[in-house]
Every structure is written in structure tokens, then in C-alpha cells.
Design a protein around this motif. Structure first.
Motif, PDB file in Angstrom:
ATOM      1  N   HIS A 253      -3.408   5.686  -4.553  1.00  0.00           N
ATOM      2  CA  HIS A 253      -3.999   4.695  -3.659  1.00  0.00           C
ATOM      3  C   HIS A 253      -5.454   5.041  -3.391  1.00  0.00           C
ATOM      4  O   HIS A 253      -5.915   6.146  -3.676  1.00  0.00           O
ATOM      5  N   SER A 254      -6.160   4.086  -2.804  1.00  0.00           N
ATOM      6  CA  SER A 254      -7.622   4.137  -2.798  1.00  0.00           C
ATOM      7  C   SER A 254      -8.195   5.372  -2.116  1.00  0.00           C
ATOM      8  O   SER A 254      -9.001   6.095  -2.703  1.00  0.00           O
TER       9      SER A 254
ATOM     10  N   PHE B  72      -8.393   3.747 -10.247  1.00  0.00           N
ATOM     11  CA  PHE B  72      -8.135   4.859  -9.341  1.00  0.00           C
ATOM     12  C   PHE B  72      -7.512   6.007 -10.130  1.00  0.00           C
ATOM     13  O   PHE B  72      -6.604   5.787 -10.945  1.00  0.00           O
TER      14      PHE B  72
ATOM     15  N   ARG C 264     -10.195   8.114  -4.209  1.00  0.00           N
ATOM     16  CA  ARG C 264     -11.653   8.155  -4.072  1.00  0.00           C
ATOM     17  C   ARG C 264     -12.129   9.471  -3.459  1.00  0.00           C
ATOM     18  O   ARG C 264     -13.026  10.128  -3.977  1.00  0.00           O
TER      19      ARG C 264
ATOM     20  N   HIS D 117     -11.080  -2.101 -10.537  1.00  0.00           N
ATOM     21  CA  HIS D 117     -11.298  -0.673 -10.323  1.00  0.00           C
ATOM     22  C   HIS D 117     -10.340   0.144 -11.176  1.00  0.00           C
ATOM     23  O   HIS D 117      -9.364  -0.376 -11.737  1.00  0.00           O
TER      24      HIS D 117
ATOM     25  N   TYR E 137     -16.578   2.319   0.358  1.00  0.00           N
ATOM     26  CA  TYR E 137     -16.946   3.296  -0.673  1.00  0.00           C
ATOM     27  C   TYR E 137     -18.293   2.976  -1.329  1.00  0.00           C
ATOM     28  O   TYR E 137     -18.651   3.577  -2.341  1.00  0.00           O
TER      29      TYR E 137
ATOM     30  N   THR F 277       0.812  -1.230   0.000  1.00  0.00           N
ATOM     31  CA  THR F 277       0.000   0.000   0.000  1.00  0.00           C
ATOM     32  C   THR F 277       0.842   1.274   0.000  1.00  0.00           C
ATOM     33  O   THR F 277       0.416   2.302   0.518  1.00  0.00           O
TER      34      THR F 277
ATOM     35  N   TYR G  75     -14.001  -3.151  -1.523  1.00  0.00           N
ATOM     36  CA  TYR G  75     -13.930  -1.827  -0.900  1.00  0.00           C
ATOM     37  C   TYR G  75     -15.308  -1.411  -0.386  1.00  0.00           C
ATOM     38  O   TYR G  75     -15.919  -0.472  -0.901  1.00  0.00           O
TER      39      TYR G  75
END
Length: 457
Positions: free
Chosen positions: A351-352, A343, A356, A341, A429, A287, A426
């Protein structure tokens, strides 16, 4: 159940022998027991436990265990440690071999003695009893499945009701959601040889050889039917992927070298002929933790040494004309390519959460772009992605893995990583990006289909 809990508490305060628990509910009986623990009335508490067990119908025992766990953990959160200790100790006495009961005991130890003592206790428990049924099959004769995992540096997160496995694992629990088949957790810590018989198929969630190499070494000798066989996982390092596809033309895997700890940075550059910019990341990290970008050799050699074993990777600028950076993820699931996904972010470290919440939320055009990627099945770009996924699957021999990638200005795919140590789910979200529920459902269905096929069911 006619007596009120108040009158029963009065009885406890006076003469506990004169009161019958048969006339009050289990919930109320536990209230009385909590009161005894609160007052440190050990004799009263012991007598109450005996009365509860004597008056309890056998069919109500599972309810008792659930209530003991819930109320014990709630008391820990509220700071009522003595009450929690009493409830959760009794839970373990009632159910000494269950995962939940031993997690409960570790919860108390974490509060009283600290996280390290709690983790040691939990590790010792799973070494003694490595198999735990988490999800029962809906009927006899269905596929018998298990999930291989390691406690390692587990995070005993009792506010979430259990534990979070350390990095180096595939997500696993949600992949069995809604399945008719059962699932057994198999903890593989400290194995020196282990028989894994009795299963139709095992899912190896121990996916990172940089984190769990010794355990994968032991498991590599098994002949059981395993999704993501440990032998294949052992080879699947970042530098292996780079070396394997160093001559590939349709997509590029940036040059990556593994560097030992305490190497002089100038010597590393002299040995490996690396081109800047360079990314440095500690071995075993996920991550983006510890990931640093160096634009020049002068910047890289400002410090003399690389302090810990690390990967160095040549950086390809994948920024788009609109100044956004896009990172795509697809999964290979038993021969099927499943988009996960897209991003989009303003920074190269994509990163997420940042993508997001900071970039994609409130931008309908970017969300529409992600929807298009998730739905695309036949475009030239999707065919290019499929060829890349098939090539990597043929090389690494894994049944189940994700690939993070983007597109360079030339249209060529640049691959960032390919392994099973990635998120696919996820739920945090789901409200803001509700369209993600469909690919999540497709992913789980494809995973369960793959398991059944692997098991020959």
C-alpha cells in the motif's frame, strides 16, 4: 474606518447603541461580535449582527459568509465553542441552504453533542436538499456536469474544512480541477426514486456495490447520461471479476468466493475447493483493512467461524527475485489506458504509505523503475497490459476504473482488483516524488475529455 477596535469594544462594554459599525472594517466588526459571544451578551450580539448587515455593502456579503465560516471553524479548533456556535449559527441563518453553512452547523453539533449527532444532522440536510453547486462554470452554455455520491458513514473532518466521503466512492473533486465546466454534488442517500434531469452528464462516484448496493439499485433505472452507470457498477464485485475471467490464459484473476457471515470455516473449504494460501477480507473493505493471509488449512480453521460477510481469494505469490513485491496501477479512462503508479514494498500487502516512505524513498533505482513504467507506451509488457485493460473494460462496461496488478515469475499478469474505488491522486507525496505530477495531470485531462465526449460536447 477611523475608530479602533479597542475603542469599539469599550463602547460595547458600556453602551452599544452609541457606536456605529459603519466606521470600522468587517474584520474588526467580527472581532467585536466575537467579544459579545465570548461574554454571552446575547442582546449585544443580536444588535451587532443587525448593524453589520445594515452597514454591509451587498457586494461584501460573500466575504462575510467566508469569514464567518473560517473564523467559526478556527474558534472550534481553539476550543472557543460559544463563539464558534454564535458565528456558525449566524452563518446558517444568512445562508440556510448552502452545503458549507450546514457543514458549519454540524461542526458545532459535533463538538457539543458528538460525532453521531452531527452526522445524523448532516445526513438529514442532504436528504432534504440533495444538490449543491460546488464549482461554477466559467461562462454560460458550457457542459452541465454533476457528481453522484452518498453521505453514508461520512467523516465530518472540520480540521480539513469539510467532510470525507466513506469508502465505496471514486475520488472526484480533483478530477474537475481547472475545468471550465461546473460541478454539482448530488447526494443520493435514501432515494426511493429521483429525477436527475438538467445535466449534460453525471459522474457516478458511488462505485462499490458492496457498500452502496441499495442506492445503486435505485439509480440503475435512470436513463440519464452517466459515466460509470450504476447498472454496470452493481455487477462489478470481486467474485464477479474472478468468475468472468476464470478461463483467461493471458492474465489470471485469482479465484474469489463470497462467504456469508457466521459460516463454519471447515464447511467453506469443503464447499469451494480453494487452494492455499488464502486471503480473507471483509466485504466492502478497502485499502487492505481487515485483509488477512492464511498459509494452510490448519491455520485457517483455528477459529470455527467467519464472523462477517467476506471474500476469500486464492493468493498468488508475486514476489520478485530481488525480494520486493510490486503492485502496478493503471486506469481505464474512456477508452484510454493511463498508468498511475508502481508501488514497491518488502511485504506482500503493498500500500501507498509503506511503499513510498519505507521502501521507495531513498532508492533511486526503484523510482527510476516507476518512471519507466509511467512513460512506457510501446513495450511488449505495455501491450500486454493494454490487452488486459481492454478485456476487463469490455466485460464490465465501465467508462472509468482502475486495475491493480502485478507480474508472476512466468511473466503472466495477476489481477488483484478492477474497480473505480481507488485513489488516483497522491498530493502528499509530491515533494518526495515530484515526477508523479505528470501522470496526475494526464489523468485529469483524460477524465475531463471523457466527460465532454460522454456529454456530446
Amino acid at each position: 474606518m477611523a475608530n479602533s477596535i479597542a475603542s469599539h469594544k469599550d463602547s460595547v462594554a458600556g453602551s452599544i447603541e452609541s457606536t456605529s459599525l459603519a466606521k470600522i472594517s468587517l474584520q474588526d466588526a467580527l472581532n467585536v461580535l466575537e467579544d459579545a459571544f465570548e461574554r454571552n451578551a446575547d442582546d449585544d450580539a443580536a444588535r451587532l449582527r443587525d448593524e453589520i448587515m445594515q452597514s454591509l455593502d451587498r457586494s461584501a456579503r460573500p466575504q462575510l459568509l467566508r469569514l464567518l465560516y473560517k473564523r467559526g471553524i478556527d474558534c472550534l479548533k481553539e476550543g472557543r465553542t460559544a463563539v464558534a456556535d454564535g458565528l456558525l449559527t449566524w452563518l446558517r441563518q444568512c445562508d440556510p441552504v448552502s452545503l458549507k453553512a450546514n457543514l458549519a452547523e454540524a461542526a458545532v453539533v459535533q463538538v457539543l453533542e458528538g460525532a453521531e449527532a452531527a452526522t445524523d444532522l448532516f445526513r438529514e440536510f442532504v436528504r432534504r436538499r440533495p444538490m449543491h453547486r460546488i464549482q461554477a462554470a466559467t461562462e454560460p452554455g458550457l457542459m452541465r456536469a454533476g457528481t453522484l455520491m452518498c453521505v453514508g458513514d461520512v467523516d465530518l473532518n472540520f480540521s480539513l474544512g469539510g467532510f470525507t466521503l466513506p469508502g465505496g466512492h471514486s475520488e472526484s473533486q480533483h478530477l474537475f480541477a481547472g475545468a471550465e465546466e461546473g460541478n454539482v454534488f448530488v447526494f443520493c442517500d435514501g432515494l426511493t426514486g429521483y429525477e436527475l434531469g438538467g445535466f449534460d452528464v453525471l459522474f457516478n462516484a458511488i462505485s462499490d456495490p458492496d457498500v452502496f448496493g441499495p442506492t445503486l439499485d435505485v439509480l440503475a433505472e435512470t436513463s440519464e447520461t452517466i459515466v460509470n452507470h450504476p447498472k454496470q457498477c452493481l455487477q462489478n464485485t470481486r467474485n464477479w471479476l474472478s468468475e468472468t475471467f476464470s478461463g483467461e490464459t493471458e492474465f489470471v484473476v485469482p479465484k474469489t468466493v463470497r462467504v456469508a457471515a457466521k459460516r463454519r470455516r471447515a464447511d467453506v473449504l469443503a464447499d469451494h475447493n480453494l487452494k492455499f494460501p488464502l486471503l480473507l477480507r471483509p466485504v466492502g473493505s478497502q485499502t487492505g483493512d481487515g485483509l488477512v493471509k492464511y498459509d494452510t488449512a490448519a491455520e485457517f480453521t483455528q477459529s470455527d467461524f467467519i464472523l462477517e460477510e467476506s471474500y476469500l481469494t486464492e493468493f498468488y505469490d508475486f514476489g520478485s527475485e530481488d525480494s520486493f513485491y510490486r503492485k502496478f496501477r493503471c486506469w481505464w479512462i474512456g477508452g484510454t489506458v493511463v498508468p498511475n503508479h508502481l508501488f514497491v514494498h518488502t511485504h506482500w500487502k503493498v500500500h501507498s504509505a509503506a511503499s513510498r516512505l519505507e521502501t521507495m524513498d531513498g532508492r533511486p533505482a526503484l523510482q527510476a523503475e516507476e518512471k519507466e513504467f509511467l512513460a512506457d507506451a510501446k513495450s511488449p509488457r505495455r501491450k500486454k497490459i493494454n490487452r488486459m485493460m481492454h478485456a476487463i473494460a469490455e466485460a464490465n462496461g465501465l467508462d472509468y476504473f482502475g486495475v491493480d496488478f502485478s507480474f508472476l515469475p512466468t511473466g503472466q499478469i495477476v489481477v488483484f482488483e478492477a474497480n473505480a474505488t481507488m485513489r488516483s491522486h497522491y498530493p502528499e507525496y509530491s515533494d518526495t516524488f515530484p515526477y508523479l505530477s505528470k501522470p496526475a495531470t494526464v489523468h485529469v485531462a483524460a477524465f475531463q475529455k471523457m466527460l465532454r465526449a460522454k456529454a456530446g460536447k
